[in-house]
Design a protein around this motif. Structure first.
Motif, PDB file in Angstrom:
ATOM      1  N   ILE A 155      14.662 -31.444   5.215  1.00  0.00           N
ATOM      2  CA  ILE A 155      13.784 -32.558   5.573  1.00  0.00           C
ATOM      3  C   ILE A 155      14.564 -33.643   6.311  1.00  0.00           C
ATOM      4  CG2 ILE A 155      12.438 -34.476   4.608  1.00  0.00           C
ATOM      5  CD1 ILE A 155      11.442 -32.508   2.456  1.00  0.00           C
ATOM      6  N   SER A 156      15.770 -33.942   5.828  1.00  0.00           N
ATOM      7  CA  SER A 156      16.569 -34.984   6.492  1.00  0.00           C
ATOM      8  C   SER A 156      16.939 -34.564   7.908  1.00  0.00           C
ATOM      9  CB  SER A 156      17.835 -35.271   5.678  1.00  0.00           C
ATOM     10  OG  SER A 156      18.673 -34.127   5.624  1.00  0.00           O
ATOM     11  N   MET A 157      17.125 -33.285   8.132  1.00  0.00           N
ATOM     12  CA  MET A 157      17.466 -32.790   9.463  1.00  0.00           C
ATOM     13  C   MET A 157      16.282 -32.957  10.421  1.00  0.00           C
ATOM     14  SD  MET A 157      19.084 -29.062  10.431  1.00  0.00           S
ATOM     15  CE  MET A 157      20.657 -29.371   9.618  1.00  0.00           C
ATOM     16  N   ILE A 158      15.079 -32.718   9.914  1.00  0.00           N
ATOM     17  CA  ILE A 158      13.883 -32.925  10.741  1.00  0.00           C
ATOM     18  C   ILE A 158      13.789 -34.385  11.155  1.00  0.00           C
ATOM     19  CG2 ILE A 158      11.357 -32.842  10.820  1.00  0.00           C
ATOM     20  CD1 ILE A 158      11.472 -30.599   8.745  1.00  0.00           C
ATOM     21  N   ARG A 159      14.040 -35.277  10.213  1.00  0.00           N
ATOM     22  CA  ARG A 159      13.873 -36.711  10.478  1.00  0.00           C
ATOM     23  C   ARG A 159      14.955 -37.267  11.409  1.00  0.00           C
ATOM     24  NH1 ARG A 159       9.779 -38.473   7.713  1.00  0.00           N
ATOM     25  NH2 ARG A 159       9.183 -37.599   5.691  1.00  0.00           N
ATOM     26  N   THR A 160      16.159 -36.741  11.311  1.00  0.00           N
ATOM     27  CA  THR A 160      17.266 -37.301  12.096  1.00  0.00           C
ATOM     28  C   THR A 160      17.567 -36.534  13.376  1.00  0.00           C
ATOM     29  OG1 THR A 160      18.899 -36.035  10.823  1.00  0.00           O
ATOM     30  CG2 THR A 160      18.345 -38.240  10.030  1.00  0.00           C
ATOM     31  N   LYS A 161      17.203 -35.225  13.409  1.00  0.00           N
ATOM     32  CA  LYS A 161      17.583 -34.401  14.548  1.00  0.00           C
ATOM     33  C   LYS A 161      16.417 -33.666  15.201  1.00  0.00           C
ATOM     34  CE  LYS A 161      22.230 -33.796  12.665  1.00  0.00           C
ATOM     35  NZ  LYS A 161      23.313 -32.855  12.293  1.00  0.00           N
ATOM     36  N   ASP A 162      15.209 -33.866  14.654  1.00  0.00           N
ATOM     37  CA  ASP A 162      14.003 -33.249  15.221  1.00  0.00           C
ATOM     38  C   ASP A 162      14.120 -31.732  15.322  1.00  0.00           C
ATOM     39  OD1 ASP A 162      12.655 -35.732  15.647  1.00  0.00           O
ATOM     40  OD2 ASP A 162      13.945 -36.070  17.382  1.00  0.00           O
ATOM     41  N   MET A 163      14.759 -31.126  14.359  1.00  0.00           N
ATOM     42  CA  MET A 163      14.885 -29.666  14.340  1.00  0.00           C
ATOM     43  C   MET A 163      15.342 -29.245  12.946  1.00  0.00           C
ATOM     44  SD  MET A 163      18.391 -28.813  14.211  1.00  0.00           S
ATOM     45  CE  MET A 163      20.004 -29.404  14.719  1.00  0.00           C
ATOM     46  N   ILE A 164      15.332 -27.941  12.719  1.00  0.00           N
ATOM     47  CA  ILE A 164      15.942 -27.369  11.525  1.00  0.00           C
ATOM     48  C   ILE A 164      16.989 -26.374  11.985  1.00  0.00           C
ATOM     49  CG2 ILE A 164      15.604 -25.805   9.565  1.00  0.00           C
ATOM     50  CD1 ILE A 164      12.943 -27.109   9.044  1.00  0.00           C
ATOM     51  N   GLY A 165      18.207 -26.531  11.492  1.00  0.00           N
ATOM     52  CA  GLY A 165      19.276 -25.639  11.899  1.00  0.00           C
ATOM     53  C   GLY A 165      20.018 -25.068  10.712  1.00  0.00           C
ATOM     54  N   VAL A 214      10.513 -21.783   9.676  1.00  0.00           N
ATOM     55  CA  VAL A 214      10.503 -23.058  10.405  1.00  0.00           C
ATOM     56  C   VAL A 214       9.234 -23.193  11.239  1.00  0.00           C
ATOM     57  CG1 VAL A 214      11.660 -24.390  12.221  1.00  0.00           C
ATOM     58  CG2 VAL A 214      12.997 -23.309  10.412  1.00  0.00           C
ATOM     59  N   LYS A 215       8.777 -22.097  11.797  1.00  0.00           N
ATOM     60  CA  LYS A 215       7.527 -22.108  12.563  1.00  0.00           C
ATOM     61  C   LYS A 215       6.365 -22.543  11.677  1.00  0.00           C
ATOM     62  CE  LYS A 215       4.694 -21.043  16.006  1.00  0.00           C
ATOM     63  NZ  LYS A 215       4.601 -21.907  17.212  1.00  0.00           N
ATOM     64  N   ILE A 216       6.321 -22.017  10.460  1.00  0.00           N
ATOM     65  CA  ILE A 216       5.253 -22.383   9.517  1.00  0.00           C
ATOM     66  C   ILE A 216       5.379 -23.851   9.125  1.00  0.00           C
ATOM     67  CG2 ILE A 216       4.297 -21.949   7.224  1.00  0.00           C
ATOM     68  CD1 ILE A 216       5.245 -19.026   7.551  1.00  0.00           C
ATOM     69  N   ILE A 217       6.597 -24.300   8.871  1.00  0.00           N
ATOM     70  CA  ILE A 217       6.808 -25.712   8.528  1.00  0.00           C
ATOM     71  C   ILE A 217       6.287 -26.612   9.644  1.00  0.00           C
ATOM     72  CG2 ILE A 217       8.591 -27.500   8.265  1.00  0.00           C
ATOM     73  CD1 ILE A 217      10.253 -25.406   6.731  1.00  0.00           C
ATOM     74  N   GLY A 218       6.635 -26.270  10.885  1.00  0.00           N
ATOM     75  CA  GLY A 218       6.184 -27.070  12.020  1.00  0.00           C
ATOM     76  C   GLY A 218       4.672 -27.172  12.094  1.00  0.00           C
ATOM     77  N   GLU A 219       3.989 -26.064  11.823  1.00  0.00           N
ATOM     78  CA  GLU A 219       2.517 -26.067  11.861  1.00  0.00           C
ATOM     79  C   GLU A 219       1.939 -26.970  10.784  1.00  0.00           C
ATOM     80  OE1 GLU A 219       1.781 -21.921  11.447  1.00  0.00           O
ATOM     81  OE2 GLU A 219       2.254 -21.440  13.552  1.00  0.00           O
ATOM     82  N   TYR A 220       2.559 -26.972   9.598  1.00  0.00           N
ATOM     83  CA  TYR A 220       2.024 -27.754   8.483  1.00  0.00           C
ATOM     84  C   TYR A 220       2.330 -29.246   8.589  1.00  0.00           C
ATOM     85  CZ  TYR A 220       0.032 -24.132   5.488  1.00  0.00           C
ATOM     86  OH  TYR A 220      -0.783 -23.159   4.960  1.00  0.00           O
TER      87      TYR A 220
END
Length: 300
Positions: A155-165, A214-220
């Motif tokens: 979650i922190s990566m989404i908020r700070t880097k706009d991605m999941i790696g 990650v694709k599913i997370i993005g959709e939700y």
């Protein structure tokens, strides 16, 4: 009496709550009494201390019949995790030998048979081998797949880097497992007395790549183009260090990620096409990940 180590962890707290609700007497070990407050209010007999201290650990074994051994994984440990795992296993083995304990359950990992360059996977395997020297009625090795709950720190990566790696190859099929499912399964096994001798129990509920998850997370979360990024070793180590992990932890995780990418964390004892736990990745994302994301917390 049941004894659970690292009782305030996600696995430990789920186990403790399930057992307490079923009427079992539960003693829990953690380094902080404050972290056990909610479980204490539910009836937990709390013991505060370090499980690598044999004197303290021995003091918690009074009237204990079964031990549920969860190795605390504090990401900020600076010393060698492999030595840490072996030291804990040796301490536990010594104390169990001097006690009236009849059963021990280890929360291990799928892929624990890997011997070299597998990070935490091979470390769990070494703990299994040490525990196998015990002469108990039962030694049960619980081997779950990759925990869905490991998605929450992203979650922190989404908020700070706009991605999941991750270092894990995004296209490698993972055998996902929910911690809640694992705890429920263990509780049922114990209540039904369906464990015996020396046994290994593999558990998973969904087979899916990180890229697909990650694709599913993005959709939700309404970011349909949320990317999965394959990160290099040093880049991901730096990310972990930024999140407060030690170099030792970052190195162990990276080594494990390479093992997972080459297919080390797969079922060896059960059908790899037939899950034996109920929660699917999409269900976890909808019911656990999304509320955590919206609340800004990873602790739901």
């Amino acid at each position: 009496m049941i004894l659970i180590t690292d009782v305030s962890s996600r696995m430990g707290s789920h186990l403790a709550m399930d057992f307490l609700k079923s009427g079992q007497k539960v003693r829990g070990i953690d380094e902080s009494r404050g972290q056990m407050a909610r479980l204490i209010s539910e009836g937990l007999d709390a013991a505060t201390g370090q499980i690598d201290d044999p004197v303290f650990l021995s003091s918690t074994f009074e009237q204990v019949e079964s031990v549920f051994f969860i190795i605390p994984l504090h990401a900020n440990r600076e010393d060698s995790y492999r030595h840490y795992f072996i030291n804990l296993a040796n301490t536990m083995t010594k104390v169990v030998r001097e006690s009236a304990v009849r059963n021990i359950f280890l929360i291990s990992s799928m892929g624990a048979d890997e011997k070299e360059e597998a990070g935490f996977l091979s470390a769990y395997g070494e703990v299994e081998e040490i525990l196998d020297t015990l002469e108990l009625e039962t030694i049960t090795l619980i081997r779950p797949g990759y925990f869905m709950d490991h998605l929450l720190p992203k979650i922190s990566m989404i908020r700070t880097k706009d991605m999941i790696g991750d270092v894990i190859n995004g296209d490698t099929p993972l055998y996902f497992t929910s911690i809640k499912d694992v705890a429920s399964t263990i509780t049922t096994m114990y209540q039904e007395n369906s464990f015996f001798g020396r046994s290994k129990v593999e558990l998973y509920s969904d087979k899916m790549s990180l890229r697909r998850a990650v694709k599913i997370i993005g959709e939700y979360i309404d970011i349909p183009e949320l990317p999965f990024v394959q990160m290099g070793d040093q880049e991901y180590r730096n990310h972990l260090l930024e999140e407060g992990a030690s170099i030792s932890f970052a190195n162990m995780y990276t080594e494990m990620a390479h093992a997972i990418s080459r297919g080390a964390m797969v079922p060896a004892l059960i059908d790899p096409q037939t899950p034996n736990l109920p929660t699917r990745v999409e269900e976890f994302i909808e019911n656990v990940f999304v509320p955590a994301y919206k609340s800004g917390s990873e602790e739901l």
